[in-house]
Design an enzyme around this catalytic site. Structure first.
Site, PDB file in Angstrom:
ATOM      1  N   ASP A 181      -5.860  80.929 -44.911  1.00  0.00           N
ATOM      2  CA  ASP A 181      -7.197  80.363 -44.685  1.00  0.00           C
ATOM      3  C   ASP A 181      -7.798  80.024 -46.043  1.00  0.00           C
ATOM      4  OD1 ASP A 181      -9.690  79.746 -43.382  1.00  0.00           O
ATOM      5  OD2 ASP A 181     -10.453  81.706 -43.942  1.00  0.00           O
ATOM      6  N   SER A 182      -8.926  79.337 -46.012  1.00  0.00           N
ATOM      7  CA  SER A 182      -9.648  79.041 -47.253  1.00  0.00           C
ATOM      8  C   SER A 182     -10.193  80.310 -47.902  1.00  0.00           C
ATOM      9  CB  SER A 182     -10.821  78.113 -46.934  1.00  0.00           C
ATOM     10  OG  SER A 182     -11.620  78.699 -45.931  1.00  0.00           O
ATOM     11  N   CYS A 213      -7.191  78.363 -40.422  1.00  0.00           N
ATOM     12  CA  CYS A 213      -8.370  77.657 -40.930  1.00  0.00           C
ATOM     13  C   CYS A 213      -8.489  76.359 -40.142  1.00  0.00           C
ATOM     14  CB  CYS A 213      -8.193  77.362 -42.416  1.00  0.00           C
ATOM     15  SG  CYS A 213      -9.551  76.411 -43.114  1.00  0.00           S
ATOM     16  N   GLU A 252     -20.419  85.743 -44.171  1.00  0.00           N
ATOM     17  CA  GLU A 252     -19.955  86.484 -45.355  1.00  0.00           C
ATOM     18  C   GLU A 252     -21.026  87.451 -45.850  1.00  0.00           C
ATOM     19  OE1 GLU A 252     -17.940  84.055 -48.213  1.00  0.00           O
ATOM     20  OE2 GLU A 252     -16.453  83.488 -46.709  1.00  0.00           O
ATOM     21  N   CYS A 297     -14.171  77.608 -36.093  1.00  0.00           N
ATOM     22  CA  CYS A 297     -14.126  78.077 -37.480  1.00  0.00           C
ATOM     23  C   CYS A 297     -13.789  79.557 -37.403  1.00  0.00           C
ATOM     24  CB  CYS A 297     -15.488  77.873 -38.149  1.00  0.00           C
ATOM     25  SG  CYS A 297     -15.598  78.644 -39.781  1.00  0.00           S
ATOM     26  N   HIS A 329     -14.543  81.957 -39.159  1.00  0.00           N
ATOM     27  CA  HIS A 329     -15.643  82.895 -39.464  1.00  0.00           C
ATOM     28  C   HIS A 329     -16.492  83.191 -38.219  1.00  0.00           C
ATOM     29  CE1 HIS A 329     -14.946  81.980 -43.710  1.00  0.00           C
ATOM     30  NE2 HIS A 329     -15.881  82.834 -44.063  1.00  0.00           N
TER      31      HIS A 329
HETATM   32  N1  DGL Z   1     -12.425  79.513 -42.178  1.00  0.00           N
HETATM   33  C1  DGL Z   1     -12.695  78.119 -42.334  1.00  0.00           C
HETATM   34  C2  DGL Z   1     -12.397  77.348 -41.063  1.00  0.00           C
HETATM   35  O1  DGL Z   1     -11.918  77.894 -40.081  1.00  0.00           O
HETATM   36  C3  DGL Z   1     -14.135  77.875 -42.690  1.00  0.00           C
HETATM   37  C4  DGL Z   1     -14.540  78.273 -44.057  1.00  0.00           C
HETATM   38  C5  DGL Z   1     -14.508  77.126 -45.017  1.00  0.00           C
HETATM   39  O2  DGL Z   1     -15.343  76.212 -44.942  1.00  0.00           O
HETATM   40  O3  DGL Z   1     -13.641  77.162 -45.852  1.00  0.00           O
HETATM   41  O4  DGL Z   1     -12.633  76.162 -41.030  1.00  0.00           O
END
Ligand code: DGL
Length: 272
Positions: free
Chosen positions: A15-16, A78, A157, A189, A191
């Site tokens: 993931d990012s 991600c 976060e 997403c 998150h």
């Molecule tokens: N976890 C990333 C996603 O699922 C979102 C966080 C980011 O913008 O890097 O898109």
């Protein structure tokens, strides 16, 4: 040159940043004996506001890193990468199978029989139209509304997932969903699963299904490993190795919130 894959090889998940740990959590629950390598690109997070070119470049480097670690499968945890760089990952992965959270989220949404779907995600994911395309390929009669919610990643976060700020932010972002007859919401997403109970409260008595692609991608991974006879047969818990590209201490601090348990050993690597 490709060697025959063996079941002891780890599953690579990336993931990012930290959000992909929600996918790791689902994988560990469904496949507790699998070894897992995670890469969080904390030097470049967030991807959601980056260009497609940048996301493709980072994704290629991470894929090569995971391949060097001899993974038997890659899970793109991600949505932003799944939306704009899946082909880059697949082409760098060679014969290693790649699964992504957008396909997983789409399958889960279709399986609910939902007719009117709301999709929330980052600017990159929503701007790409990837969910709409993926959903319409399977059912072109669906009503789909999409909304980019860029403030949710920093809120998650910060741990602000159920306070007044989170509630007000969600209700502003989702006012259109509430006025329409949305019957399910895809958390586009990784998150966003942290907001599940706040979302449920927001829609209070209405029958809205919240779709988390983490469970769905874990199930897809299990099916694929079974098909390829690559399920790890060890009886002990799988190993978990965690790599980031910046600020391992911050990642460690946040990891419990996303994974449900702390990650004591986070290693830093510089891919470039
Ligand atoms: N976890 C990333 C996603 O699922 C979102 C966080 C980011 O913008 O890097 O898109």
């Amino acid at each position: 040159m490709n060697k025959t894959p063996d079941s002891n090889q780890p599953i690579g998940i990336f993931d990012s940043g930290i959000g992909g740990l929600t996918v790791v959590k689902a994988v560990m629950k469904k496949l507790p004996h699998e070894n897992v390598i995670y890469f969080g690109d904390t030097a470049h997070v967030p991807y959601g506001t980056k260009s497609d070119q940048a996301i493709n470049r980072f994704s290629a480097e991470i894929t090569r890193f995971l391949i060097k670690h001899d993974v038997k499968m890659i899970l793109i945890a991600c949505n932003s990468v799944s939306a704009v760089a899946k082909e880059t990952v697949t082409s760098n992965a060679g014969s290693i199978p790649v699964l992504d959270v957008i396909t997983a989220g789409t399958q889960a949404a279709i399986a609910t029989g939902s007719k009117s779907i709301g999709v929330i995600g980052t600017l990159a994911t929503i701007g790409s139209g990837a969910y709409e395309r993926s959903l319409r390929q399977r059912n072109n009669q669906l009503q789909i509304k999409s909304k980019a919610c860029p403030l949710l990643v920093p809120l998650a976060e910060e741990g602000w997932t159920d306070n007044e700020v989170a509630k007000n932010t969600l209700s502003l972002y989702l006012s259109e969903f509430m006025q329409n007859n949305i019957d399910s919401i895809i958390l586009g997403c990784t998150h966003y699963p942290l907001f599940t109970s706040t979302l449920q409260a927001l829609f209070n008595n209405r029958a809205v299904t919240i779709i988390d692609s983490a469970d769905s991608i874990a199930e897809m991974a299990q099916n694929l490993l079974v098909r390829h006879k690559l399920i790890n047969t060890q009886t002990s818990r799988g190993h978990f190795n965690c790599f980031v590209s910046d600020r391992p201490q911050r990642f460690r601090e946040l990891s419990e919130r996303f994974l449900g348990r702390p990650v004591p050993d986070v290693q830093i690597v510089n891919l470039a």
